[in-house]
Each structure stands twice: as C-alpha cells, then as structure tokens.
Design an enzyme around this catalytic site. Sequence first.
Site, PDB file in Angstrom:
ATOM      1  N   LYS A   1       0.839  -1.196   0.000  1.00 43.66           N
ATOM      2  CA  LYS A   1       0.000   0.000   0.000  1.00 43.66           C
ATOM      3  C   LYS A   1       0.873   1.244   0.000  1.00 43.66           C
ATOM      4  O   LYS A   1       2.089   1.165   0.084  1.00 43.66           O
ATOM      5  CB  LYS A   1      -0.915  -0.005   1.224  1.00 43.66           C
ATOM      6  CG  LYS A   1      -1.983  -1.075   1.153  1.00 43.66           C
ATOM      7  CD  LYS A   1      -3.045  -0.763   2.173  1.00 43.66           C
ATOM      8  CE  LYS A   1      -4.013  -1.919   2.326  1.00 43.66           C
ATOM      9  NZ  LYS A   1      -4.866  -1.731   3.494  1.00 43.66           N
TER      10      LYS A   1
ATOM     11  N   HIS B   1       2.651   8.017   7.431  1.00 38.12           N
ATOM     12  CA  HIS B   1       3.732   7.108   7.788  1.00 38.12           C
ATOM     13  C   HIS B   1       5.047   7.867   7.951  1.00 38.12           C
ATOM     14  O   HIS B   1       5.867   7.524   8.795  1.00 38.12           O
ATOM     15  CB  HIS B   1       3.879   6.002   6.738  1.00 38.12           C
ATOM     16  CG  HIS B   1       2.726   5.052   6.725  1.00 38.12           C
ATOM     17  ND1 HIS B   1       1.901   4.905   5.627  1.00 38.12           N
ATOM     18  CD2 HIS B   1       2.236   4.215   7.672  1.00 38.12           C
ATOM     19  CE1 HIS B   1       0.965   4.006   5.908  1.00 38.12           C
ATOM     20  NE2 HIS B   1       1.140   3.573   7.142  1.00 38.12           N
TER      21      HIS B   1
ATOM     22  N   HIS C   1       2.169   6.816   2.975  1.00 37.59           N
ATOM     23  CA  HIS C   1       1.689   8.198   2.859  1.00 37.59           C
ATOM     24  C   HIS C   1       2.329   9.121   3.886  1.00 37.59           C
ATOM     25  O   HIS C   1       3.143   8.695   4.709  1.00 37.59           O
ATOM     26  CB  HIS C   1       0.168   8.233   2.934  1.00 37.59           C
ATOM     27  CG  HIS C   1      -0.383   7.476   4.106  1.00 37.59           C
ATOM     28  ND1 HIS C   1      -0.246   7.924   5.390  1.00 37.59           N
ATOM     29  CD2 HIS C   1      -1.019   6.277   4.169  1.00 37.59           C
ATOM     30  CE1 HIS C   1      -0.813   7.055   6.201  1.00 37.59           C
ATOM     31  NE2 HIS C   1      -1.281   6.047   5.495  1.00 37.59           N
TER      32      HIS C   1
HETATM   33  N1  ARG Z   1      -0.036  -0.336   9.781  1.00 39.50           N
HETATM   34  C1  ARG Z   1      -0.903   0.617  10.420  1.00 39.50           C
HETATM   35  C2  ARG Z   1      -1.314   1.701   9.438  1.00 39.50           C
HETATM   36  O1  ARG Z   1      -0.644   1.937   8.464  1.00 39.50           O
HETATM   37  C3  ARG Z   1      -0.264   1.259  11.607  1.00 39.50           C
HETATM   38  C4  ARG Z   1       0.075   0.324  12.717  1.00 39.50           C
HETATM   39  C5  ARG Z   1       0.041   0.982  14.035  1.00 39.50           C
HETATM   40  N2  ARG Z   1       0.424   0.140  15.115  1.00 39.50           N
HETATM   41  C6  ARG Z   1      -0.337  -0.739  15.727  1.00 39.50           C
HETATM   42  N3  ARG Z   1       0.218  -1.439  16.692  1.00 39.50           N
HETATM   43  N4  ARG Z   1      -1.575  -0.898  15.442  1.00 39.50           N
HETATM   44  O2  ARG Z   1      -2.290   2.375   9.672  1.00 39.50           O
END
Ligand code: ARG
Length: 575
Positions: free
Chosen positions: A135, A141, A138
Amino acid sequence: FFRRNIASKLSNALGQSEETFISSLFAIPVSKKQQSSDFRLSVNSLLQNGSFSSADDTQTQTEALVQRLKPDNVVEEISVGCGVINFKISRTVLAEKILEKIHNDGHLFGVRSELFSSLQKGRTLVEFSSPNIAKKFHAGHLRSTIIGNFIANLKEAVGNDVIRMNYLGDWGMQFGLLGVGFQRFGSLEKLKVNPLQHLFDVYVWVNKEAESNECIWLAAREFFRQLEQGEAQALSLWQHFREISVEEYQRVYKRLGVHFDEYSGESFHQSQAQGVLQQLQQRGLMKTTEKGTGVVDLSSAKNMSFYSTVMRSDGTSLYITRDIAAAIARKEKYAFDEMIYVTDKSQEGHFQQLFGILLAMGHEWTQSCRHVPFGLVQGMKTRQGEVVFLEDVLDEARTRMLRNMKESRTTKELEDPEDTAEKVGISALIVQDFKGPLVSDYKFNWDKVLQAQGDTGVFLQYTHARLCSLMRMHGGDAEAAFDPSLLQELGSIAMLKHLLRYDEVLHRSLQDLQPKHLVNFLMTLCHLIATAHRTLPVKGSPAAQARARLQLFRGACTVLANGMRILGITPVEMM
Ligand code: ARG
C-alpha cells in the site's frame, strides 16, 4: 550545578531535601528581558511541597526566607519578586560553568542534568512508522517515522534502553488479493527492479479488477485461506513480498537516519490472536453476536466505555485482536517498562480499545502504554503527483534543495552537494513537522518548508554550518583557556542564559513527548547566534576577547548539534 547550588541553599533554610526544589526552579527565558534574575522559584511550589505552612502570610514568609538565603560568589543576588523568588548568578561564573560543562560533557550536556536524576530509567519500546506492504507509504507514515525516531532518540539520550520497532501491515485479506494479482499480472523481473512500485501496481490493478470480477474475490479468499493454513507455495510468495519490501524500506530509512531493532508485523501474531480470543471467552469478556462475530462489550465500564469487534464470523482475527496478541508478546519478549505507539489521531479510538481490553484481561502493565497521536498533513505532493512512496518525498526534497543551494550566493563549494542537499532537505521536512503541537493538521508547502529564512530546518543547518566555518577559520582548540569575565555583553549573557534552559526544555519534551519545545529552543538559539555574529565579532577583536567569544560560539554549536540530533537531524558542517 546552579540548580544544585540554589536547591542546597533552600534545603538548608527549609529543612527539606534538595530534590524537593530541583524541578521547581526554572531558568528564565531570555525573551523576558529580565537581566536581574536567572532562576526563579514560585512561592506556590513552596506551599505545595509544604515548605510554607499557610497560604495567608506568604509575603512575610517569603521575605523571611530570602533573609536567610545568603548570596555567595555563585548566586550573587536573591530577591523577592511577584509570587516568586529570583536568583541571579554571577556573570563570570555563569559563563565559566556553562561553557566548561558543555565542553566536558559534549553530547551528554543537558541530559545528565540533576533534573533527570529522579527520572525512572528503564526500557522503552517505541513502535513507529509501521507501513502496510503493497500500500501507499503516505505522509502519515512519514510523520510516524520521524516522530517515533525523535521520541526514541530523546528517551535514549536521557539514558533509557530503547527498542525501536516497526510493526508492518503484513497480514490480512489484502495479501489474498495481492497473491492473486501477482499470479495473474505480476512479474518476478519487475519485482526485482522496483519492488515497492511493482507490488503497489499489482495491488492497484487487482483491486480494480475485483470490482467487476467476482472470481478475483473468490480466488483471493482462497489464497488468503492458504496463507492462514500455512500452505507452502502461498506462504513462500508472501514471504518473498515481505522480504523485498523490508529491504527497500531499510534502504530508504537509512537515508532518513532511522533504524529499527525489529521489523515485526501483524503476521507474527495471527496465530497468537486465536489464543487471545480463547482467553477473552474464558474470562467472559467476549460475546458472540447473532451474526457470529465476537465482541468485547465494555460499554458500561466506568472509565472507558466501548464496544469492540475482535473476531469475524468465520473465526478469524482482526487488526485489534492481533494488536492485543502483539502487546502481550512484546511484554514477554522485551519486559519493557513503557511502550509508546505513534500513529495518526484517527487511531486514537483503536488504542483506547486496545488498552481497555488489555486491562480488562488483567494486564496491569498496560498503564505504562501510551499512544502518541498526530494530525493530518494536507497536500504533500511531488512532481509525480500524490505521494506514494517515502523515497519520492526524499528525492523531491533533495532536488529542490539542491536547486535552492545553486541559486544561493552563500553556498560553498561542496564535496558532495547532493548529500548536503539531502541532509538539509530532510531537516526542513522534520522541522516543519515538529513546529506545532503534533495533533494539529497542517498544510504542506514545499516553498515554505525549504525557505532559508524564517524558522526552518534550513535555517538551523545554515547556523550550524556557519559556526563550523567560524571554528575552521579561527582554529583555536576546545581546550584553550579563556577569560569568562570577557563575556559580559548583552548578547553573550542572553546566549548563556538560553543555554541554561536546555535541560528544562528536554524535560518538558519528555513529559508530553512533543518536539516543539526543543524546536523552539533551537530556533531561539539560532536567532541569538545570528545576532551574536554581528555584535560579538571574533575577527578583529583583541586576542583574549576573540578567544572567549570563540568558546561561546563553540559551546552554542555543541548544544545546537546535540539538539538537532535528538530531533533526528544530521547537522552539516558546510553548506
Ligand atoms: N499499519 C498501520 C497503518 O498503516 C499502523 C500500525 C500501528 N500500530 C499498531 N500497533 N496498530 O495504519
């Protein structure tokens, strides 16, 4: 040193421990233009810690106290102000002690302050960045990456043992789609050349295809089922996707100066999530709805009330279920004293539910978990259009910075202009992002971000480079003796007083985990340095004065560089 001295006076007069007073003493910001005082102690804090008996006659009590506090050659004046007691440090001692301390402590200056002695040091796990494979990477991140890195740096600086964790979005139905998409549309060749781009293309293609083609969905579900059952072929393809993605991420994180101790991910916890569901059931925390989904209903709980779906009707786990399993596994593996999650604020509810469920399951250590939310960035675009990959943002920052540098009259002949442009460009991104409260949204604008004037990362770098150049030009080694009594001008005192606040500023950032305090501090420092360049010349001054000023600039340079590094910025020595 100064805090200790004042605290010890107070301790002698009032009979409480020195520690009682250390964190109630505040260095006065230079903007207050108050020359008659360097530290202040509020009368309120004396009431709070029981040094003063009643709130009625505080004025008399304060005056009596000040009578008993004897000035000496360090603290020259002690006086009563409005609701505060003021302490003024001898100007010569101020210059001598601060510069000596910076020189001796180097990168440890400020972080070894007595302010931190009462701080509980332990192991901190910071989870940040956490992109989703295939994905978009963005702006959110990117924010998570630099904010998490800042928090990790700060915690490490003051002596915590820090684990940096990246929790990849590497599991879920999207990998069923990706697998099917790759089988039909992917190419191993393209995957080798540009893995992130190719996976993203495949993912976009398959999603589009799935809209009109039911078969894709069925195949994707089947592929994901195979993954969950651990079937070798599907698993090895998924593994390959994950590995090459991580390699790519690592390469790009390196450009940002960010590293991780562990690349974990949702996939690590999918089987443990089943155990979590069992436990929730056994403890009577999970109910099954008519549709067969599993929910935790804490809507009538006292402090936190929510209703959270933790199981799909087919018995599989969800994002939150994997997070519960992941938190428990991390606690077991790392025995952390605190854990910090950095994500955008849309996940605030998610983390409230996560912490709520963990507590309900009896995991008391959840009290030491914290979510640091941040706001949206609007309009971050590159020449290719909307941001898809982190690398595009970094390339864009570098290209634009390089162009600005070429146009600028002050740019020096550089060995590796690209590398400098990269470092300066990244610092501009970071400073722009850290200026305000993290939860605020902001509009992104390349021109504003990369300005050389104003409170930007470029200005920080420019100031640092200018100090380095001054040192190169006038040599003089750091050990050289100097006469601190020659640093008495307003400009010198202002800079010294400001340096005095460095530990306080770090302390504040440590409490609310907001980088803005440190950014503001460094900006003010740079403005003071800019003024000092004009009013306190080294060149052309009598030798003794030049030597003293050079030491002052050297001290400022060390603190500036230290602060920049905590923010995640690599200071450049020439630009
Ligand atoms: N991968 C998730 C996203 O891009 C963020 C993860 C955040 N951390 C967690 N422990 N849920 O939105």
